[in-house]
Design a protein around this motif. Structure first.
Motif, PDB file in Angstrom:
ATOM      1  N   HIS A  64      10.574  -2.953 -10.324  1.00 49.52           N
ATOM      2  CA  HIS A  64       9.123  -3.049 -10.083  1.00 49.52           C
ATOM      3  C   HIS A  64       8.437  -2.087 -11.044  1.00 49.52           C
ATOM      4  O   HIS A  64       8.110  -0.970 -10.680  1.00 49.52           O
ATOM      5  CB  HIS A  64       8.787  -2.671  -8.633  1.00 49.52           C
ATOM      6  CG  HIS A  64       9.517  -3.510  -7.647  1.00 49.52           C
ATOM      7  ND1 HIS A  64       9.236  -4.839  -7.467  1.00 49.52           N
ATOM      8  CD2 HIS A  64      10.541  -3.217  -6.811  1.00 49.52           C
ATOM      9  CE1 HIS A  64      10.054  -5.330  -6.553  1.00 49.52           C
ATOM     10  NE2 HIS A  64      10.862  -4.372  -6.141  1.00 49.52           N
ATOM     11  N   SER A  89      -6.787  -3.199 -15.772  1.00 46.24           N
ATOM     12  CA  SER A  89      -6.999  -2.758 -14.389  1.00 46.24           C
ATOM     13  C   SER A  89      -8.304  -3.341 -13.905  1.00 46.24           C
ATOM     14  O   SER A  89      -9.359  -3.124 -14.511  1.00 46.24           O
ATOM     15  CB  SER A  89      -7.064  -1.234 -14.313  1.00 46.24           C
ATOM     16  OG  SER A  89      -7.509  -0.863 -13.028  1.00 46.24           O
ATOM     17  N   GLN A 126      -8.433  -1.487   0.502  1.00 45.50           N
ATOM     18  CA  GLN A 126      -7.586  -1.464  -0.700  1.00 45.50           C
ATOM     19  C   GLN A 126      -7.408  -2.854  -1.305  1.00 45.50           C
ATOM     20  O   GLN A 126      -7.232  -3.837  -0.571  1.00 45.50           O
ATOM     21  CB  GLN A 126      -6.203  -0.925  -0.342  1.00 45.50           C
ATOM     22  CG  GLN A 126      -6.044   0.531  -0.654  1.00 45.50           C
ATOM     23  CD  GLN A 126      -4.759   1.058  -0.085  1.00 45.50           C
ATOM     24  OE1 GLN A 126      -3.957   0.291   0.477  1.00 45.50           O
ATOM     25  NE2 GLN A 126      -4.550   2.342  -0.203  1.00 45.50           N
ATOM     26  N   ARG A 127      -7.410  -2.874  -2.597  1.00 38.55           N
ATOM     27  CA  ARG A 127      -7.269  -4.140  -3.315  1.00 38.55           C
ATOM     28  C   ARG A 127      -5.880  -4.759  -3.068  1.00 38.55           C
ATOM     29  O   ARG A 127      -5.759  -5.956  -2.861  1.00 38.55           O
ATOM     30  CB  ARG A 127      -7.472  -3.858  -4.793  1.00 38.55           C
ATOM     31  CG  ARG A 127      -7.443  -5.052  -5.664  1.00 38.55           C
ATOM     32  CD  ARG A 127      -8.044  -4.709  -7.019  1.00 38.55           C
ATOM     33  NE  ARG A 127      -7.878  -5.835  -7.892  1.00 38.55           N
ATOM     34  CZ  ARG A 127      -6.917  -5.922  -8.795  1.00 38.55           C
ATOM     35  NH1 ARG A 127      -6.077  -4.945  -8.944  1.00 38.55           N
ATOM     36  NH2 ARG A 127      -6.805  -6.987  -9.552  1.00 38.55           N
ATOM     37  N   GLU A 128      -4.838  -3.901  -3.088  1.00 33.29           N
ATOM     38  CA  GLU A 128      -3.463  -4.406  -2.942  1.00 33.29           C
ATOM     39  C   GLU A 128      -3.264  -5.106  -1.598  1.00 33.29           C
ATOM     40  O   GLU A 128      -2.532  -6.082  -1.492  1.00 33.29           O
ATOM     41  CB  GLU A 128      -2.437  -3.279  -3.056  1.00 33.29           C
ATOM     42  CG  GLU A 128      -2.334  -2.604  -4.400  1.00 33.29           C
ATOM     43  CD  GLU A 128      -3.483  -1.676  -4.683  1.00 33.29           C
ATOM     44  OE1 GLU A 128      -4.095  -1.183  -3.717  1.00 33.29           O
ATOM     45  OE2 GLU A 128      -3.802  -1.467  -5.877  1.00 33.29           O
ATOM     46  N   ALA A 129      -3.914  -4.552  -0.555  1.00 33.42           N
ATOM     47  CA  ALA A 129      -3.689  -5.102   0.783  1.00 33.42           C
ATOM     48  C   ALA A 129      -4.558  -6.322   1.046  1.00 33.42           C
ATOM     49  O   ALA A 129      -4.252  -7.128   1.934  1.00 33.42           O
ATOM     50  CB  ALA A 129      -3.977  -4.021   1.823  1.00 33.42           C
ATOM     51  N   ASP A 143      -6.735  -8.243 -15.016  1.00 41.48           N
ATOM     52  CA  ASP A 143      -5.425  -8.184 -14.351  1.00 41.48           C
ATOM     53  C   ASP A 143      -4.527  -9.241 -15.000  1.00 41.48           C
ATOM     54  O   ASP A 143      -5.016 -10.138 -15.690  1.00 41.48           O
ATOM     55  CB  ASP A 143      -5.579  -8.463 -12.855  1.00 41.48           C
ATOM     56  CG  ASP A 143      -4.409  -7.896 -12.068  1.00 41.48           C
ATOM     57  OD1 ASP A 143      -3.459  -7.391 -12.710  1.00 41.48           O
ATOM     58  OD2 ASP A 143      -4.432  -7.959 -10.837  1.00 41.48           O
ATOM     59  N   GLU A 165      -9.710  -2.498 -11.360  1.00 38.19           N
ATOM     60  CA  GLU A 165     -10.462  -1.518 -10.588  1.00 38.19           C
ATOM     61  C   GLU A 165     -11.555  -0.845 -11.412  1.00 38.19           C
ATOM     62  O   GLU A 165     -12.334  -0.066 -10.884  1.00 38.19           O
ATOM     63  CB  GLU A 165      -9.506  -0.473  -9.995  1.00 38.19           C
ATOM     64  CG  GLU A 165      -8.828  -1.046  -8.768  1.00 38.19           C
ATOM     65  CD  GLU A 165      -7.645  -0.282  -8.300  1.00 38.19           C
ATOM     66  OE1 GLU A 165      -7.591   0.928  -8.561  1.00 38.19           O
ATOM     67  OE2 GLU A 165      -6.769  -0.907  -7.679  1.00 38.19           O
ATOM     68  N   ARG A 207       2.437  -0.648 -13.424  1.00 34.85           N
ATOM     69  CA  ARG A 207       1.367  -1.383 -14.103  1.00 34.85           C
ATOM     70  C   ARG A 207       0.347  -0.339 -14.523  1.00 34.85           C
ATOM     71  O   ARG A 207      -0.539   0.015 -13.753  1.00 34.85           O
ATOM     72  CB  ARG A 207       0.744  -2.407 -13.149  1.00 34.85           C
ATOM     73  CG  ARG A 207       1.744  -3.475 -12.744  1.00 34.85           C
ATOM     74  CD  ARG A 207       1.185  -4.448 -11.739  1.00 34.85           C
ATOM     75  NE  ARG A 207       2.168  -5.517 -11.514  1.00 34.85           N
ATOM     76  CZ  ARG A 207       1.925  -6.614 -10.805  1.00 34.85           C
ATOM     77  NH1 ARG A 207       0.758  -6.788 -10.252  1.00 34.85           N
ATOM     78  NH2 ARG A 207       2.880  -7.519 -10.657  1.00 34.85           N
ATOM     79  N   GLU A 260      -2.988 -10.112   1.313  1.00 34.15           N
ATOM     80  CA  GLU A 260      -2.076 -10.382   2.419  1.00 34.15           C
ATOM     81  C   GLU A 260      -2.798 -10.309   3.771  1.00 34.15           C
ATOM     82  O   GLU A 260      -2.502 -11.089   4.679  1.00 34.15           O
ATOM     83  CB  GLU A 260      -0.902  -9.396   2.386  1.00 34.15           C
ATOM     84  CG  GLU A 260       0.167  -9.840   3.353  1.00 34.15           C
ATOM     85  CD  GLU A 260       1.549  -9.365   3.011  1.00 34.15           C
ATOM     86  OE1 GLU A 260       1.788  -8.998   1.849  1.00 34.15           O
ATOM     87  OE2 GLU A 260       2.383  -9.367   3.925  1.00 34.15           O
TER      88      GLU A 260
END
Ligand SMILES: Nc1ncnc2c1ncn2[C@@H]1O[C@H](COP(=O)(O)OP(=O)(O)OP(=O)(O)O)[C@@H](O)[C@H]1O
Length: 596
Positions: free
Chosen positions: A425, A477, A207-210, A485, A479, A428, A213
């Motif tokens: 939050h 996006s 996943q891109r979000e993870a 972004d 993706e 997006r 981190e």
């Protein structure tokens, strides 16, 4: 079993294709019987004790008939395949649409219940896919069942004992297929549990979000080793199941071989007793060999229907449960512009086994046109209260009234129409920059684009759009190919613009300026000042200096209202607010940016 839910969705998704398939399958089964009966005729003619030329001549009419029936059967089978090609995608589309309709219709609180959320995702990720697969399985199972039934009917017509022989010959094969299916079915809960664990790690790895981190915390090895552990358990389990299945299939084949030998012995004995002639015995052999393939297919499909049924039950339970959780679409219309908003002894607890009590016995009043602030430490209940004010959650106890009318009695859609809420939050939207603003109220007509431009200007979003390669039309996006972004602050400017574009009499801002730079923050407060002239504004912020001019400040602590008043009154009270305010002044100085 998956049959009932599949039938239910077929009735709505593709009733005509379903009927075409059923009729064609029935016709094909009849044709199978006809082919076998004609085969007997042909064999009788060919085996007759007359000269060769006469035998052929005698067999010709039946041969011509057989060819014709064969062509009809091929046409019917092709019709099944064509209708099946329509059916399966239609089922998927309808299943997905129903799932999203149900998901979009439920009360927000349902999403805070881990059980509901888990079920929703199981229904989305696997339920829909298996519903689609089960449709194909059902069609194939019916085709095979009609083929077996056709052969059985033909044998019954030729000699009732042949039907008994057919059953005896196919029994071992059927037993083996069912046994293998039961093994798979029994192992399914463990297969699902192991698969989900392994997939969870797989998602983290891709996943891109993870991704940022995981790299920053050097957690790659952890993710991989956890995946290895979960995938290893899954692999061992599948190997165990596969071996048990292979054993069942091998013993089934051995038994089936023995059954076949037994069948031939029985046929020979019937011939010897002159119960049958050679042509009928020959047809019986052909029927038994041809039908064992169809039976194997039938058992395989039944097995898959069992397996898929397990996943489909998630889908079915979700769509049934969500109906009970959906927002009611009735009630009186909310006032066009609410006057007094009053909370009377409001309490709220998040749903789920470990849901927390977030608000306790809150009583407060907000007058029309006021700008009020909700302040308090992290977790004190500000956002929860804002969501209750916006009608997104319903109070567990007490009531919230607009001009004396409980908002529970109002139509939720008309209530939502009167509220702007810029969330802590914000979403997006993976759409264009323009859509990201217009989605505040997508049905709003703005032919000259004046409202869009004004909202963007006030939130300083125009500057963001100017930097984008395709301006307002840029897809936001990464993706998708060509997508862009934004930084957290740039996204926030779009969210603020979306709120301004929405425009409604009650405006709720939940820390809208947290990721903004000083200039953008100043712009937002300027636009808020403009808005507050003829609207009621509820603002949540940790910057106490920004709320000094609020008409009323509510200080929350652990879900309870502990202090309220104007900035001056609260300072004079010298309580929790005054203490926090002084602390912030010591840290940031007396004139912080963004003061309204
Ligand atoms: N979706 C949720 N499900 C369960 N509990 C929640 C949920 N959201 C918040 N809570 C809990 O409710 C309490 C109040 O949370 P809330 O978000 O309203 O606080 P807040 O004052 O807005 O905090 P912050 O200043 O950190 O934004 C907290 O104890 C929190 O853990």
């Amino acid at each position: 079993m998956a049959v009932r839910p599949v039938m239910r969705i077929l009735r709505r998704a593709a009733p005509t294709s379903s009927l075409v398939i059923l009729a064609a399958q029935l016709g094909s089964g009849v044709a199978t019987a006809g082919l076998l009966l004609l085969t007997t005729d042909i064999l009788s003619s060919l085996l007759a004790t007359v000269p060769n030329a006469d035998r052929l001549r005698a067999a010709l009419p039946a041969l011509a008939m057989l060819a014709a029936v064969y062509v009809v059967k091929m046409i019917l089978d092709a019709a099944v395949l064509h209708a099946r090609a329509h059916l399966v995608p239609k089922v998927r589309r309808l299943a997905e649409e129903e799932l999203f309709h149900a998901s979009l219709g439920v009360e927000l609180a349902a999403f805070d219940d881990p059980g509901f959320y888990d079920q929703l995702h199981r229904a989305r990720d696997r339920g829909v896919m298996h519903l689609e697969g089960a449709t194909a399985c059902l069609v194939d199972a019916l085709s095979a069942a009609f083929a077996v039934a056709g052969a059985a009917a033909a044998l019954l017509l030729l000699h009732p004992l042949l039907l008994v022989l057919l059953v005896l010959a196919l029994l071992p094969e059927g037993w083996a297929a069912l046994h293998a299916a039961r093994l798979q079915y029994g192992g399914m809960p463990l297969t699902i549990a192991y698969t989900r664990r392994a997939q969870m790690m797989g998602e983290l790895a891709t996943q891109r979000e993870a991704a940022p981190e995981i790299r920053a915390n050097q957690a790659q090895e952890y993710v991989l080793s956890e995946f290895r552990r979960c995938a290893g358990e899954l692999q061992d389990h599948l190997v165990r199941l596969g071996i048990a299945e292979a054993r069942a299939t091998t013993s089934g084949r051995l038994l089936s071989g023995a059954g076949l030998v037994g069948t031939f012995v029985a046929l020979g004995w019937m011939l010897h007793q002159q119960w049958l002639d050679l042509a009928v015995a020959g047809t019986a052999v052909i029927a038994i060999r041809a039908t064992s393939g169809s039976l194997r297919m039938f058992m395989q499909m039944v097995h898959e229907l069992f397996e898929k049924g397990l996943y489909i039950s998630d889908y079915r339970e979700f769509t049934e449960n969500s109906a009970a959780l959906s927002r009611p679409r009735r009630g009186t219309a909310a006032p066009a512009s609410p006057g007094r908003i009053a909370l009377e002894n409001v309490g709220f607890r998040y749903p789920g086994e470990h849901g927390r009590t977030a608000l306790r016995d809150l009583t407060l009043t907000i007058e029309a046109g006021q700008t009020v602030a909700l302040v308090g430490e992290n977790g004190s209940g500000k956002t929860t209260l804002a969501k209750l004010l916006a009608g997104l959650y319903r109070p567990g106890s007490g009531r919230i009234c607009w001009d004396g009318v409980d908002i529970r009695e109002m139509d939720p859609e008309s209530l939502a129409d009167r509220v702007v809420m810029v969330q802590q939050h914000p979403i997006r939207w993976p759409r264009s920059a323009e859509d990201n603003i217009r989605l505040g109220r997508y049905a709003r007509t703005d032919p000259e684009e004046a409202a869009l431009m004004e909202a963007a200007r006030q939130a300083r979003a125009t500057e963001v759009v100017e930097t984008l390669p395709d301006g307002w039309r840029t897809l936001l996006s990464r993706e998708f190919r060509g997508g862009q972004d934004l930084s957290a602050g740039q996204w926030q400017r779009l969210a603020v613009a979306r709120g301004l574009y929405r425009d409604a009499p009650l405006v709720i801002w939940d820390e809208p300026t947290a990721p903004l730079d000083a200039r953008a923050e100043h712009a937002v407060y300027e636009s808020l000042r403009g808005l507050s002239r003829d609207r009621t504004v509820v603002m949540i912020t940790h910057r106490l200096a920004s709320v000094r001019n609020a008409d009323r400040i509510f200080f929350l602590e652990r879900g309870a209202l502990v202090e309220q008043g104007t900035h001056r009154e609260l300072l004079a009270m010298d309580g929790r607010y005054a203490e926090l305010y002084r602390l912030q002044m010591r840290m940031h100085g007396p004139e912080p940016v963004g003061e309204p």
